[in-house]
Design an enzyme around this catalytic site. Structure first.
Site, mmCIF file in Angstrom:
data_model
loop_
_atom_site.group_PDB
_atom_site.id
_atom_site.type_symbol
_atom_site.label_atom_id
_atom_site.label_comp_id
_atom_site.label_asym_id
_atom_site.label_seq_id
_atom_site.Cartn_x
_atom_site.Cartn_y
_atom_site.Cartn_z
ATOM 1 C CB CYS A 87 44.663 44.143 43.419
ATOM 2 S SG CYS A 87 45.975 44.040 42.140
ATOM 3 C CG HIS A 340 40.786 40.518 42.084
ATOM 4 N ND1 HIS A 340 41.244 40.608 43.275
ATOM 5 C CD2 HIS A 340 41.505 41.193 41.214
ATOM 6 C CE1 HIS A 340 42.479 41.371 43.165
ATOM 7 N NE2 HIS A 340 42.564 41.429 41.668
#
Length: 386
Positions: A87, A340
């Protein structure tokens, strides 16, 4: 050496909750419109695009950046490379582009990230047939927790209460919902098939409502012992959502940025770091500390901060570790409210910094930082080019 690289034309898609507005969009279909918009913004330089660097975690494999560049109509002669630092991939992609521009190995690179949780392929392990849900972050024998349980443990270790996490999540939703309604995000969003607004922020997601969420990472038996262990404070309400989205920008020289006459951010310093794989939510802290040291700055010198809000526990642990002014962090809301899209999220941080810093009468530098599965972190310090 050609001097400090700069970022211009930072743009993103709206961020869609998985299965909703972008449910049928593959990762390259999300990235391509943003790349095309950034390419149009820098076209007046007349320079060829040296490369496209995109972060991605969960896509179909292959070279997503090259596929997206072709889909964007950038031309057969524009190459592309895909980066996977989980991420932190989107931020690392920009870091790599900036390093090449700084070294003189490129003059114009499009960089960012993209993720489609909605269309990510389902895979299975060959020996067991069990569904493959994520890549290993560490080898056998080394702690390799999923990010949710790891955030729960981090909260317990660092004494970050449920009430504090819920307050942070409520703040994120309130700020993002207000910013969306006021049009704060409009200038940074590239419309894709009519989707123009982030769909996740909820104005009514206050602390009273968040308090009703059950612990997300404890089974019924474990909940009985939660009070004694300190676990069970992380919920779906104070965590991010699975999301679809893309973000990109041009990384170039300051001279070319001035020719374009666009607002620009200088990449002053960047760093990657690693620590305990059992507490991956802290990874942004050593990376940010290293980037600040390379820039000759302290946390008190910052005017803008964007940290990926995968979990309230994680971002609060990082702010505590660094001694950051929490009012500066994700001041228009973060991933808890917006979502996200893993491989894109680090690039989204830079889009948000670019917009916030351009709109503010504040010349202080900004920090973008991500904590990453496996205990890694990536961070970048940027400042506005006068």
């Amino acid at each position: 050496m050609t001097g400090a690289p700069v970022i211009v034309a930072a743009r993103r898609t709206a961020i869609g909750t998985a299965g909703r507005g972008f449910a049928a969009h593959t990762v390259d279909a999300l990235a391509a419109p943003v790349l095309a918009e950034v390419a149009r913004a820098v076209a007046p330089t007349g320079l060829p695009i040296d490369d496209v660097v995109l972060g991605n975690c969960m896509g179909p494999g292959g070279d997503v950046a090259r596929v997206a560049a072709l889909r964007a109509g950038l031309g057969h002669d524009v190459p592309g490379v895909t980066v996977d630092r989980q991420c932190g991939s989107g931020l690392d992609a920009v870091l790599q582009a900036a390093s090449r521009v700084r070294a003189g190995d490129a003059h114009l690179v499009l960089a960012g990230g993209a993720e489609s949780a909605s269309t990510a392929p389902h895979r299975s392990w060959r020996d067991s047939g069990e569904r493959y849900t994520r890549a290993p972050f560490a080898p056998g024998g080394v702690a390799d927790p999923d990010m949710g349980p790891a955030a729960d443990r981090l909260a317990a270790v660092r004494g970050i209460t449920r009430a504090r996490q819920d307050a942070w999540a409520a703040r994120s939703h309130a700020l993002a919902a207000s910013a969306r309604e006021l049009g704060v995000f409009d200038g940074e969003i590239v419309v894709v098939d009519g989707v123009v607004r982030d769909d996740r922020p909820r104005a009514g997601m206050d602390e009273a409502r968040l308090a009703r969420f059950a612990p997300a990472f404890l089974d019924a038996a474990a909940r009985a012992d939660a009070a004694a262990s300190g676990l069970g404070t992380v919920t779906a309400g104070n965590s991010c959502g699975f999301s679809d989205g893309a973000a990109a920008m041009a990384v170039t020289t300051e001279r070319l940025a001035r020719e374009l006459g666009l607002p620009a951010l200088c990449v002053r310093a960047a760093a990657v770091a690693a620590g305990d794989p059992a507490l991956p939510g802290l990874g942004a802290a050593p990376a940010a500390r290293a980037a600040l040291a390379r820039a000759g700055l302290t946390p008190g010198d910052l005017g803008f901060v964007e940290i990926t809000e995968a979990f309230a526990a994680q971002v609060l642990a990082v702010t505590d570790e660094l001694g950051l002014d929490e009012e500066l962090v994700s001041a228009d809301g973060g991933a808890i409210a917006l979502g996200h899209p893993w491989g894109a999220s680090g690039a989204v941080l830079l889009v948000r910094l670019a917009a916030r810093m351009a709109a503010a009468d504040d010349a202080r530098p900004g920090l973008a930082a991500c904590s990453i599965g496996g205990g890694q972190g990536v961070a970048m310090i940027v400042e506005r080019v006068a």
